[in-house]
Each structure stands twice: as C-alpha cells, then as structure tokens.
Design a protein around this motif. Structure first.
Motif, PDB file in Angstrom:
ATOM      1  N   ASP A 336       2.323 -17.172  14.364  1.00 29.61           N
ATOM      2  CA  ASP A 336       1.106 -17.343  14.863  1.00 29.61           C
ATOM      3  C   ASP A 336       1.076 -16.939  16.449  1.00 29.61           C
ATOM      4  OD1 ASP A 336      -1.862 -18.652  14.915  1.00 29.61           O
ATOM      5  OD2 ASP A 336      -0.866 -19.805  16.846  1.00 29.61           O
ATOM      6  N   SER A 337       0.137 -16.149  16.921  1.00 29.95           N
ATOM      7  CA  SER A 337       0.001 -15.494  18.235  1.00 29.95           C
ATOM      8  C   SER A 337       0.249 -16.668  19.347  1.00 29.95           C
ATOM      9  CB  SER A 337      -1.212 -14.682  18.431  1.00 29.95           C
ATOM     10  OG  SER A 337      -1.239 -13.576  17.418  1.00 29.95           O
ATOM     11  N   ASN A 338      -0.654 -17.534  19.320  1.00 34.86           N
ATOM     12  CA  ASN A 338      -0.633 -18.631  20.426  1.00 34.86           C
ATOM     13  C   ASN A 338       0.559 -19.414  20.328  1.00 34.86           C
ATOM     14  OD1 ASN A 338      -2.058 -20.038  22.634  1.00 34.86           O
ATOM     15  ND2 ASN A 338      -2.287 -21.589  21.259  1.00 34.86           N
ATOM     16  N   ARG A 339       1.303 -19.793  19.003  1.00 40.77           N
ATOM     17  CA  ARG A 339       2.674 -20.446  18.989  1.00 40.77           C
ATOM     18  C   ARG A 339       3.346 -19.615  19.688  1.00 40.77           C
ATOM     19  NH1 ARG A 339       2.968 -21.072  13.557  1.00 40.77           N
ATOM     20  NH2 ARG A 339       1.414 -22.652  13.780  1.00 40.77           N
ATOM     21  N   ASN A 485      -6.059 -20.459  16.166  1.00 43.07           N
ATOM     22  CA  ASN A 485      -4.716 -19.744  15.643  1.00 43.07           C
ATOM     23  C   ASN A 485      -5.177 -18.612  14.861  1.00 43.07           C
ATOM     24  OD1 ASN A 485      -5.651 -20.643  12.774  1.00 43.07           O
ATOM     25  ND2 ASN A 485      -4.734 -22.705  13.216  1.00 43.07           N
ATOM     26  N   ASP A 486      -4.161 -17.864  14.638  1.00 47.45           N
ATOM     27  CA  ASP A 486      -4.510 -16.483  13.681  1.00 47.45           C
ATOM     28  C   ASP A 486      -5.257 -16.621  12.563  1.00 47.45           C
ATOM     29  OD1 ASP A 486      -3.120 -15.385  15.878  1.00 47.45           O
ATOM     30  OD2 ASP A 486      -1.353 -14.497  14.600  1.00 47.45           O
ATOM     31  N   LYS A 487      -4.851 -17.744  11.592  1.00 49.71           N
ATOM     32  CA  LYS A 487      -5.674 -17.710  10.401  1.00 49.71           C
ATOM     33  C   LYS A 487      -7.130 -18.068  10.717  1.00 49.71           C
ATOM     34  CE  LYS A 487      -5.475 -20.474   5.987  1.00 49.71           C
ATOM     35  NZ  LYS A 487      -4.630 -21.655   5.346  1.00 49.71           N
TER      36      LYS A 487
END
Length: 500
Positions: A336-339, A485-487
C-alpha cells in the motif's frame, strides 16, 4: 502507385492511433519515454533552485557587491511572493480551459518567461552599485519564482495526475523524477563553478552569465519536450479537450459551474487525504531545511572534518538517488502506498536516531575519525540518504491520490488548487526550516570562527540530527490520518471513469 493523398491519410491515421493509444483507466500504463520526459521537466523546475541555493548568495555578495542583509531580504521577500502566486496559479488552472490544453497551455507560457528571467538574475552591469542593477536583480529573482517557475511547476505536477491513474505507474514516475533531480543536483554541486570559470576565463561576471544561458537553455529544452509530449494526454487528435478535462457534468451535458476561491478552500478542508498530505509535506520541508542546512555546520564544527563535507553530501545524495528508484518496490513490499510512506518515514527517523546515539556514545573526537570515507559512521550517514531520498519523493505519489479522491467526492477536478497548496507548503516550509535553523543556532550560542563549549557542540548535534528525526516521526503520525489506501483509491478511480 502511392499518391500524396495516401501519404497524408497514412500520416493522419498514425497521428490518430497515437492519441487513441492513450488510456486513462486505473490499470493503464505510461510509456517509459513519457515518464523520462516528466523526470527531465522536474529537473527544469528544480535545477534553478539548486543553483540559487548554492551559488546565488555568493553572486549577490561577491560579484554584485550587495550587503548580505540586502541579498537575504530580497531572497526572502521573493519566496513569500512565490508562495502567494502558487495559490493563484492553482485557481487559474482549475478555472480556465485554454486553447493548448488544461495544463500544457501554462507550460507554454512559462517557456519564454523562465528563460528571460533566469538570465536576468545573473546579469552584472559594469556599475554593479547602480539603481539599474538593483532593479534587474529584484525583477529577475522576484519574478522568476513567482511567475516563471510557478507557470511550469504547478501544471507539470498536475500532468502526472492526469497521465497516470495507477499508483504503480505514479510511483514509477515519481522515482524517475527523484533520480533525475538528484543526479542534476550532484552535477551542479560538482561542476557549476568549474563551468563558470571555463566560460568566464577569469571574468566571473561573464562566466555566471554564460553559464545561466547554457543551463537554462538545456532546462527549457526539457520544458518544450514536455509541451509536445503532453498533447496526447490533454487533447484529442482534432484539438478538442479530453472528456475528463472538459469540466462537463456527464449526467446533464452542461458545463460545471466554476466555483469560487473560497469554495475551493472549503472543499480542500473537506478533502481529508489532501489536507493530510499537504500538512505532512509542510512538516517535511521544515525538517529538510533544518537537516540540509545543519550538515555543513556539523562537519565543520562538531566532527572538525570540513574537508569531508562535500564528499559526505555526495555519497548521501547518491544513496538518495537509489532510494528514489526504489519507491515502486517499497509500495509493493508494504502492499500500500500510504503504508509504505509511513514505514519509510519511521525507518528513516530511526536510522538517523541510531546515528545520533552512536555519535553520543562514541564521543566527538572518535566520531570525527569514524566519519572518514569508508568508516562505519560515514557509511551509516550515506545509507540514511537512501530512505531520505524515498521520503522526499513520496509526496509525488500521494498527492495524485488526493486529487482523485477530490474528483470522486466533489465531481470536479481539483488538481490545480491541491498542487498549488503543495507548492505553497514547499516554499514556506523550506523558508521556515532555514529560518528555524538560524534561530536555533543563535539559541544554542553558536558563534562562527570561535572555539565553542562542548555543550554548544552537543546542542548543535541535537539540532542537526535529532530534531529532524523527531519531526519525521511527527510527520508519520500526521500521514497516518490520510484515511485512503490503494484498494479504495482504485475503486474511486473506476467510479469516476464510469461517470464519464
């Protein structure tokens, strides 16, 4: 026999095919050539500021003979003016659909503006104390950032959001942009003054002027390439706007009513991902201003190894290039980008705190020895640059997500205003970081060219290493509130595409 008409038809068909090949769905790929174009246009907007940060004060004080306070005041005022015009630029992008494209029209306007104003900055008249010289300096530097650079910086950042909807593709573009900017920075640090000497032949005034013409000529060539390349992403083959850039309500077929500046601010406040990324970026550039500015002080005073400052910065920046390249794989690893962004910040802060702790435990004298090239503390400092490089590039991945979220939530494109707020925070954050460093140096009792007490030197280490690391952890906490999140992002992109 092939007729002229057949050739024209084949040319038209090929041109149409080039436009038809562009896709805007969540899984669409961007050509590698186009990614590198975006990387080089980032160099064109970043390169002049690297030159300014290293050499403009010297040019003002030693070549033009300005007092340091006058030169500093000019540069500070210009940055404030620049921050204000960033917001105006964002409003203009969102409100006007000009002939040559939503974003590339402004890029076109920037080409002659940037070229002329950048050269003006490095013009030295025979009488450098004249009023005319001061007018040229004030107009050149003041208007370059506020008008010339802004006309290019905000729109080209918006172009990334428009070109790629996939976070993987955006990460790839961000990585290439980070590599290009860091390589250019290394080149400027190592070669700019020798190039000035080469062109000047003993005349520094002439050397700075010719170097400005050459460097800006190269940078403008990148901007021209961007203007040509981006046409297929903003316009159809017949010159009309792409559907998603027309500001048309697909349910009614009517033009969306333009919103006021105040309404844009209200929507930005309600766009939680955008607010989080903008505030986090503001913190990022404050801490980067402190960390970057303090490095030379640490080498010169704490480690007492001034001869290693440029070498240490070179290796740190070299590792930053690798960090920029690895963003795509960091996102893939953390799923995930933010993670991935938050994890990068935390690890970055921890590595700098480990470096800080080792220096305190080992002691100042021994630490100075271990900061030599190839020594353990030197290697650890260089490796810190790896995560620092990724850290600085991640906003280029996160901001487009916030733009997509805003379009999903409010039904219209907010790219211009969101990226203008990013530019505002970048400008003000960097200025505050430099100012904060100056205030803290005075507060701890730092005095140049004197023998300082151990307590002063220890506080210098805290200011230059521990404080930026702590601010990085604060930024990570802020970024954790993004709430996207990306999803979920991919789902929003598909819903927006379905509306169109």
């Amino acid at each position: 026999m092939i007729t002229r008409g057949d050739l024209q038809m084949n040319t038209t068909d090929r041109r149409q095919a080039k436009f038809d090949a562009v896709r805007f769905d969540a899984d669409a790929k961007v050509r590698l050539r186009d990614k590198w174009c975006m990387g080089l246009v980032a160099v064109s907007t970043n390169g002049p500021w690297v030159i300014f940060s290293y050499f403009l004060m010297y040019f003002y004080t030693d070549i033009l003979g300005m007092a340091g306070t006058v030169a500093g005041s000019l540069m500070a005022f210009a940055r404030v003016f620049d921050a204000i015009t960033d917001l105006i630029m964002g409003w203009a992008i969102d409100h006007f659909n000009l002939k040559w494209g939503k974003y590339r029209s402004w890029v076109l306007f920037s080409i002659p503006t940037q070229f002329v104003l950048f050269i003006m900055i490095f013009i030295a008249l025979p009488d450098t104390t004249s009023v005319a010289q001061k007018v040229i300096a004030y107009i050149g530097y003041g208007c370059f950032g506020a008008i010339g650079s802004t006309l290019c910086f905000i729109p080209t950042n918006c172009q990334v959001t428009n070109m790629a909807k996939s976070q993987t593709e955006r990460a790839s573009i961000a990585g290439i942009r980070g590599v290009a900017k860091n390589v250019n920075k290394l080149f400027i640090v190592a070669c700019y003054l020798p190039i000035v000497t080469f062109f000047g032949g003993g005349n520094e005034k002439l050397g700075f002027l010719i170097s400005a013409i050459v460097f800006e000529g190269v940078y403008i060539s990148f901007v021209i390439w961007d203007f040509v390349m981006s046409k297929k992403y903003e316009l159809n083959a017949d010159g009309t706007y792409r559907t998603h850039l027309r500001n048309i309500d697909v349910s009614t077929g009517k033009e969306i009513e333009k919103i006021s500046f105040l309404q844009q601010i209200k929507e930005l406040v309600r766009n939680r991902p955008a607010m989080v990324v903008v505030v986090a970026t503001f913190i990022l550039y404050i801490l980067d201003g402190v960390r970057s500015g303090a490095t030379v002080y640490l080498y010169n005073n704490y480690f007492e190894r001034p001869e290693l400052a440029s070498i240490g910065l070179f290796f740190n920046a070299g590792c930053a290039i690798l960090g920029s390249l690895c963003i795509k794989w960091l996102i893939k690893f953390f799923k995930d980008s933010n993670r991935a962004y938050i994890a990068t910040m935390i690890i970055d802060a921890v590595m700098y705190l480990v470096w800080f702790g080792l220096i305190l435990v080992i002691g100042r004298e021994r630490s100075g020895e271990l900061m030599g090239v190839g020594q353990p503390l030197f290697i650890l400092y260089a490796l810190c640059g790896f995560l620092q490089g990724a850290h600085l590039v991640f906003p280029d991945v996160m901001l487009p997500m916030a733009v997509d979220y805003g379009q999903w939530k409010f039904g219209h494109n907010q790219a211009g205003f969101i990226f203008s707020c990013y530019g505002f925070c970048l400008t003000i954050g960097g200025a505050l970081g430099s100012a904060l460093l100056g205030i803290l140096l005075d507060a701890i009792g730092y005095v140049a060219d004197t023998v300082m007490a151990e307590s002063v030197l220890r506080n210098l280490l805290i200011v230059g290493v521990a404080l930026p690391a702590i601010l990085t952890l604060v930024q990570a906490v802020v970024q954790a509130f993004m709430g996207l999140n990306d999803k979920t992002h991919d789902q929003y992109v598909k819903e927006v595409a379905a509306r169109e």
